[in-house]
Write a protein that holds these residues in place. Sequence first.
Motif, PDB file in Angstrom:
ATOM      1  N   VAL A 195       6.796 -45.780  -3.827  1.00  0.00           N
ATOM      2  CA  VAL A 195       5.340 -45.628  -3.686  1.00  0.00           C
ATOM      3  C   VAL A 195       5.049 -44.171  -3.323  1.00  0.00           C
ATOM      4  CG1 VAL A 195       3.288 -46.325  -2.431  1.00  0.00           C
ATOM      5  CG2 VAL A 195       5.057 -48.018  -2.950  1.00  0.00           C
ATOM      6  N   PRO A 196       4.542 -43.382  -4.281  1.00  0.00           N
ATOM      7  CA  PRO A 196       4.294 -41.969  -3.980  1.00  0.00           C
ATOM      8  C   PRO A 196       3.136 -41.816  -2.995  1.00  0.00           C
ATOM      9  CG  PRO A 196       3.470 -42.524  -6.169  1.00  0.00           C
ATOM     10  CD  PRO A 196       4.181 -43.745  -5.664  1.00  0.00           C
ATOM     11  N   VAL A 197       3.339 -40.963  -2.007  1.00  0.00           N
ATOM     12  CA  VAL A 197       2.316 -40.726  -0.989  1.00  0.00           C
ATOM     13  C   VAL A 197       1.162 -39.930  -1.613  1.00  0.00           C
ATOM     14  CG1 VAL A 197       1.874 -39.527   1.200  1.00  0.00           C
ATOM     15  CG2 VAL A 197       3.981 -40.846   0.894  1.00  0.00           C
ATOM     16  N   SER A 198      -0.051 -40.258  -1.186  1.00  0.00           N
ATOM     17  CA  SER A 198      -1.241 -39.569  -1.728  1.00  0.00           C
ATOM     18  C   SER A 198      -1.108 -38.063  -1.550  1.00  0.00           C
ATOM     19  CB  SER A 198      -2.499 -40.023  -0.979  1.00  0.00           C
ATOM     20  OG  SER A 198      -2.501 -41.412  -0.842  1.00  0.00           O
ATOM     21  N   GLY A 199      -1.354 -37.322  -2.600  1.00  0.00           N
ATOM     22  CA  GLY A 199      -1.295 -35.874  -2.537  1.00  0.00           C
ATOM     23  C   GLY A 199       0.075 -35.308  -2.865  1.00  0.00           C
ATOM     24  N   SER A 200       1.071 -36.182  -3.051  1.00  0.00           N
ATOM     25  CA  SER A 200       2.437 -35.683  -3.284  1.00  0.00           C
ATOM     26  C   SER A 200       2.664 -35.285  -4.747  1.00  0.00           C
ATOM     27  CB  SER A 200       3.458 -36.752  -2.892  1.00  0.00           C
ATOM     28  OG  SER A 200       3.340 -37.870  -3.761  1.00  0.00           O
ATOM     29  N   GLU A 201       1.769 -35.739  -5.639  1.00  0.00           N
ATOM     30  CA  GLU A 201       1.920 -35.504  -7.084  1.00  0.00           C
ATOM     31  C   GLU A 201       3.261 -36.005  -7.607  1.00  0.00           C
ATOM     32  OE1 GLU A 201       0.547 -31.552  -8.293  1.00  0.00           O
ATOM     33  OE2 GLU A 201      -0.849 -31.596  -6.612  1.00  0.00           O
ATOM     34  N   LEU A 202       3.660 -37.160  -7.083  1.00  0.00           N
ATOM     35  CA  LEU A 202       4.900 -37.806  -7.537  1.00  0.00           C
ATOM     36  C   LEU A 202       4.529 -39.114  -8.232  1.00  0.00           C
ATOM     37  CD1 LEU A 202       6.896 -37.278  -4.239  1.00  0.00           C
ATOM     38  CD2 LEU A 202       7.425 -36.191  -6.435  1.00  0.00           C
ATOM     39  N   SER A 203       5.434 -39.598  -9.090  1.00  0.00           N
ATOM     40  CA  SER A 203       5.197 -40.892  -9.740  1.00  0.00           C
ATOM     41  C   SER A 203       6.020 -41.953  -9.012  1.00  0.00           C
ATOM     42  CB  SER A 203       5.596 -40.815 -11.211  1.00  0.00           C
ATOM     43  OG  SER A 203       6.993 -40.990 -11.339  1.00  0.00           O
ATOM     44  N   ASP A 204       6.059 -43.170  -9.559  1.00  0.00           N
ATOM     45  CA  ASP A 204       6.856 -44.227  -8.917  1.00  0.00           C
ATOM     46  C   ASP A 204       8.330 -44.163  -9.332  1.00  0.00           C
ATOM     47  OD1 ASP A 204       6.410 -45.018 -11.515  1.00  0.00           O
ATOM     48  OD2 ASP A 204       5.963 -47.111 -11.028  1.00  0.00           O
ATOM     49  N   GLN A 205       8.668 -43.203 -10.195  1.00  0.00           N
ATOM     50  CA  GLN A 205      10.075 -43.004 -10.582  1.00  0.00           C
ATOM     51  C   GLN A 205      10.514 -41.700  -9.930  1.00  0.00           C
ATOM     52  OE1 GLN A 205      11.688 -45.185 -12.523  1.00  0.00           O
ATOM     53  NE2 GLN A 205       9.981 -46.400 -13.306  1.00  0.00           N
ATOM     54  N   MET A 206      11.204 -41.789  -8.794  1.00  0.00           N
ATOM     55  CA  MET A 206      11.566 -40.581  -8.052  1.00  0.00           C
ATOM     56  C   MET A 206      13.073 -40.429  -7.959  1.00  0.00           C
ATOM     57  SD  MET A 206       8.863 -40.717  -4.879  1.00  0.00           S
ATOM     58  CE  MET A 206       8.260 -42.393  -4.838  1.00  0.00           C
ATOM     59  N   ASP A 207      13.536 -39.188  -8.133  1.00  0.00           N
ATOM     60  CA  ASP A 207      14.960 -38.947  -7.883  1.00  0.00           C
ATOM     61  C   ASP A 207      15.139 -38.650  -6.391  1.00  0.00           C
ATOM     62  OD1 ASP A 207      14.188 -36.322  -7.422  1.00  0.00           O
ATOM     63  OD2 ASP A 207      14.747 -35.626  -9.418  1.00  0.00           O
ATOM     64  N   PHE A 208      16.362 -38.333  -5.999  1.00  0.00           N
ATOM     65  CA  PHE A 208      16.669 -38.165  -4.577  1.00  0.00           C
ATOM     66  C   PHE A 208      15.781 -37.112  -3.918  1.00  0.00           C
ATOM     67  CE2 PHE A 208      18.987 -35.866  -1.276  1.00  0.00           C
ATOM     68  CZ  PHE A 208      19.179 -36.898  -0.368  1.00  0.00           C
ATOM     69  N   LEU A 209      15.646 -35.953  -4.566  1.00  0.00           N
ATOM     70  CA  LEU A 209      14.842 -34.871  -3.973  1.00  0.00           C
ATOM     71  C   LEU A 209      13.373 -35.250  -3.880  1.00  0.00           C
ATOM     72  CD1 LEU A 209      15.962 -31.304  -5.082  1.00  0.00           C
ATOM     73  CD2 LEU A 209      15.855 -32.286  -2.792  1.00  0.00           C
ATOM     74  N   GLU A 210      12.911 -35.967  -4.897  1.00  0.00           N
ATOM     75  CA  GLU A 210      11.502 -36.395  -4.886  1.00  0.00           C
ATOM     76  C   GLU A 210      11.254 -37.421  -3.779  1.00  0.00           C
ATOM     77  OE1 GLU A 210      10.259 -35.695  -9.556  1.00  0.00           O
ATOM     78  OE2 GLU A 210      11.393 -37.495  -9.012  1.00  0.00           O
ATOM     79  N   ARG A 211      12.226 -38.293  -3.564  1.00  0.00           N
ATOM     80  CA  ARG A 211      12.068 -39.265  -2.469  1.00  0.00           C
ATOM     81  C   ARG A 211      12.062 -38.531  -1.120  1.00  0.00           C
ATOM     82  NH1 ARG A 211      16.353 -42.532  -2.494  1.00  0.00           N
ATOM     83  NH2 ARG A 211      17.181 -41.843  -4.491  1.00  0.00           N
ATOM     84  N   THR A 212      12.865 -37.493  -1.036  1.00  0.00           N
ATOM     85  CA  THR A 212      12.867 -36.684   0.191  1.00  0.00           C
ATOM     86  C   THR A 212      11.498 -36.042   0.389  1.00  0.00           C
ATOM     87  OG1 THR A 212      15.194 -36.230  -0.221  1.00  0.00           O
ATOM     88  CG2 THR A 212      14.090 -34.818   1.389  1.00  0.00           C
ATOM     89  N   LYS A 213      10.946 -35.483  -0.684  1.00  0.00           N
ATOM     90  CA  LYS A 213       9.623 -34.868  -0.614  1.00  0.00           C
ATOM     91  C   LYS A 213       8.574 -35.917  -0.220  1.00  0.00           C
ATOM     92  CE  LYS A 213       6.192 -32.351  -3.298  1.00  0.00           C
ATOM     93  NZ  LYS A 213       5.728 -31.845  -4.575  1.00  0.00           N
ATOM     94  N   ASN A 214       8.703 -37.084  -0.808  1.00  0.00           N
ATOM     95  CA  ASN A 214       7.745 -38.165  -0.524  1.00  0.00           C
ATOM     96  C   ASN A 214       7.740 -38.532   0.961  1.00  0.00           C
ATOM     97  OD1 ASN A 214       5.804 -39.860  -1.746  1.00  0.00           O
ATOM     98  ND2 ASN A 214       7.172 -41.610  -1.549  1.00  0.00           N
ATOM     99  N   LEU A 215       8.939 -38.617   1.531  1.00  0.00           N
ATOM    100  CA  LEU A 215       9.057 -38.949   2.962  1.00  0.00           C
ATOM    101  C   LEU A 215       8.435 -37.841   3.813  1.00  0.00           C
ATOM    102  CD1 LEU A 215      10.172 -40.956   5.034  1.00  0.00           C
ATOM    103  CD2 LEU A 215      12.332 -39.738   4.983  1.00  0.00           C
ATOM    104  N   LEU A 216       8.681 -36.589   3.414  1.00  0.00           N
ATOM    105  CA  LEU A 216       8.094 -35.459   4.158  1.00  0.00           C
ATOM    106  C   LEU A 216       6.565 -35.506   4.077  1.00  0.00           C
ATOM    107  CD1 LEU A 216      10.528 -32.550   3.175  1.00  0.00           C
ATOM    108  CD2 LEU A 216      10.280 -33.618   5.423  1.00  0.00           C
ATOM    109  N   HIS A 217       6.042 -35.851   2.895  1.00  0.00           N
ATOM    110  CA  HIS A 217       4.593 -35.979   2.747  1.00  0.00           C
ATOM    111  C   HIS A 217       4.056 -37.083   3.652  1.00  0.00           C
ATOM    112  CE1 HIS A 217       2.324 -33.515  -0.013  1.00  0.00           C
ATOM    113  NE2 HIS A 217       3.431 -33.298  -0.670  1.00  0.00           N
ATOM    114  N   TYR A 218       4.798 -38.177   3.725  1.00  0.00           N
ATOM    115  CA  TYR A 218       4.361 -39.296   4.570  1.00  0.00           C
ATOM    116  C   TYR A 218       4.276 -38.841   6.028  1.00  0.00           C
ATOM    117  CZ  TYR A 218       4.251 -43.793   6.873  1.00  0.00           C
ATOM    118  OH  TYR A 218       3.887 -44.850   7.667  1.00  0.00           O
TER     119      TYR A 218
END
Lengths: 528, 528
Positions: A195-218
């Motif tokens: 689940v991409p965090v609002s404002g992260s500009e990520l989709s629901d298909q995330m690789d490891f780095l994107e998931r890391t970014k998503n958590l940081l955004h959260y």
Amino acid sequence: MLKIALVFLTGLFFLSLRPYCCGCSNILVVPMDGSHWINMEIILRELHIRGHNITVIHSAKSWYIPNNSTFYTSITRRMMEDEADKNFYNKMVLKVMECRKSWTFMHTFCQNDLIGSMLGQGNKILAGATAEILDDPVFIKKLQDTKFDLMLTDPGLPIGALLGSYLKLPMVFNVRWINTGEAHFTIAPSPLSYVPVSGSELSDQMDFLERTKNLLHYLHNLAQQHFIINPHYSDLLQRHFPPGSDLMSLQLAADIWLIRTDFVFEFPRPTMPNVVYIGGFQCKEAHPLPAELEDFMQSSGDHGVVFMSLGTLVSALSCETMEAIAAAFARLPQKVLWKFVGEKPSSLGNNTLLVKWLPQNDVLGHPKTRAFVAHGGTNGMYEAIYHGVPVVGLPLFFDQFDNILRLKVRGAARMVEAGSLTEESFLEALKDVLETPSYSNNMKRLSQLHQDLPMSPMDTAVFWIEYVIRNKGAAHLQAAGFSLPWYSYFCLDVAVFFIIITAAAIWASVTAYRNLFCHKSRRKRKAE
Amino acid sequence: MLKIALVFLTGLFFLSLRPYCCGCSNILVVPMDGSHWINMEIILRELHIRGHNITVIHSAKSWYIPNNSTFYTSITRRMMEDEADKNFYNKMVLKVMECRKSWTFMHTFCQNDLIGSMLGQGNKILAGATAEILDDPVFIKKLQDTKFDLMLTDPGLPIGALLGSYLKLPMVFNVRWINTGEAHFTIAPSPLSYVPVSGSELSDQMDFLERTKNLLHYLHNLAQQHFIINPHYSDLLQRHFPPGSDLMSLQLAADIWLIRTDFVFEFPRPTMPNVVYIGGFQCKEAHPLPAELEDFMQSSGDHGVVFMSLGTLVSALSCETMEAIAAAFARLPQKVLWKFVGEKPSSLGNNTLLVKWLPQNDVLGHPKTRAFVAHGGTNGMYEAIYHGVPVVGLPLFFDQFDNILRLKVRGAARMVEAGSLTEESFLEALKDVLETPSYSNNMKRLSQLHQDLPMSPMDTAVFWIEYVIRNKGAAHLQAAGFSLPWYSYFCLDVAVFFIIITAAAIWASVTAYRNLFCHKSRRKRKAE
């Protein structure tokens, strides 16, 4: 006899089209201004037609909400609009463009900081405005005496939720944004792995780095909520609400959340029993265009028309960008209809018509419309989906980047960076969307799915609003977890208990083993 | 003219009552036997009326599913029923009663062990039956040649989900139970702090010890799934499905989950976009009773009637229990209607009528019915809710304890332990439910909420089945998280990454500090 039967069946037919009305109720409404009001107004008109009495609290200096209306009673109070900077949105666009020059991984955080600072300022004014209302016993008495049956509010700004809780009214949210993100982040579990965090500009298909970014955004959003928004309300909550109340617990007491989302657009994610989806409820069949516009559309022949609009609040694109856009349009075989305010670009082609205002829904629903060049506001995106028109996105701020991304990953849109747009890059994106059939086909598939519903989103919204009125709430749909402290919600107390038990068991085993071993070896030594 | 208008409007009226049909599709159905078939049959009849061709795969020795039907084509294959012990359920009741003599905290685990062992045996037979089908190329060819548009299955036992996946068919589940628990535990996040695990006999309001028990139950069920159920399918999955397939990933590929639940009954909990609720879809208005039964109901006067039924599969209560029940009934001023198979109890009162079979829905919907003495099967509970009749529960096994508990915590039922039932304890519970108005009032409130829906559960079920057929699936409603490995789903890889980064940062800081400190002190010492 036949006439009576006819009247009876006509009545039955129209009755069966919509759920029954529950009589004339008093509905108190605290809307949000700007494009959010467009959404609220449509529902209010429908509720008015169904016999409900509507009272709207808003600012006398509102941008969109008229003081005099035929379908609601107006109460004006000091709100955020009274202190807002009129050039705010244009300044914001420039700051966002500055952000987007930084390293791709980081620019979303920079944008979130901008939004956080904006939310901080807005909530400071809002908390003051709410305190003024709650500290005004005459006004509160007047509200209480009116005996409202429901608080209907857009909780993007929390004044409605606070007032509804204070008046102990059943409450319905007409919502997409609340606190620092999309509504689901407040009401439902949102696994950060998909689940991409609002404002992260990520989709629901995330690789490891994107998931890391998503958590940081959260964590970033969480920090904004706790350190920037919540402190403004602490005094207010302490003075007017039961001990232990916080902003989120009052919001979570809303009976029904009408979320302006549909999963042809939003990525599928967990939801809750008191969430109802009404995404695209404002969309409707296109009406015929005014004669002049219709002539222009028809003059496009088989090539059709490209329609461009960047919403109503912004006219901040630079002259160079406007010239590049106009020059690119001039090189298209299509006609171009451009909703435009400002100085006419010198590179404008003969194929392009500038208009100050036009009926967006009717243009998007016109058979000649081939593509929609848009900033990516939610309302426009749902209208594009409804009418199956592919999008060239020029997002400017807020959720617009995330919105365009949602259509992009479904193969129904291209995104162009407004800050670095050139004639060539814009033309390439336009031609791609116009000439590759998959964009149009994918959007038509989304349109088909979006409209394939057992009941229209508007009828759904009205049904659940009246449901809460006639049942005096919907407590049976609210999850019990909302009332738990966070460490109990996540079972951290149980986890600590297990860890202690396990550690104690290991310690006891080791001690017992040692004692036994030492005892034996001592006995052995003694025996030797 | 008027006649034409009349016909047109009549047509429109009936069309508007239900969503449009998508034509004659071929639907392959793998149902579950027993009370589950009652649910499936009603939907199949509706689909047949709407013009769909239905093919049902079942056992020739089925308990409930007829080999010859007017509304489906029958395909018989070896299934679990071919090897089932006919006295299984009665033996199970006795074992459960033995379990319930143990310490309260522990007896739910004992019962779960019984269910686990039953699931192990059942799945062993089922895996064999599925392998027989997939290893039969002639049969598979026949199925492929029929060009089915949909697999509709009750995934309580996984043969339908496996066959549907193998044939690459769009798939709809008609489900309440799957794997080792309630459907939500497979499809949606279920926070264990307020979502009681199936079989735990806990509510959504749990104290610390109860949350600990809930977590243990969850781990218990997880272990059963991994060590008792999954191994039976590993060979089958390896031979017939793509590498990496497991039972759960194939189940999660179902397009729509029609869950037989309503939140007036189930505790509110997270759900998913492809979950649709159809709880109580089998309930309907009561028809008039046969004359003899109607006379009996009317003879009860103002006191009304108590109705008792323990379902169809069990006749295992001991003679002493039956006598105690009959004696308690004899002391009521009400009349009693008892669905009864076996030897007539000697203590039977004149007010009690024993019948072998009766139309349960019509009796529950009769205005004279005051209370329902029931074992707590799901179908019966929804009929009781629909008609607003409070319940005295005598749960015997499976989910019946959990079901009665759901009505008990809403103040609409009392629970009596069948194993320790006495005339006095049963009479006390009966009188409580009959004489305390809150039981009836609470059940009437549940009934009102249960029926206050924008669309009937049956129309909802049919709409979504046809939705999947006409859109060839509903992939856009499936969450992306399902395809992630568990450590990525829970972001454990990201968490480990953060821990390593943090540890490295601490180590680097300490090292830098030490070096600096040592360097300085060395220089100091040198200077001295």
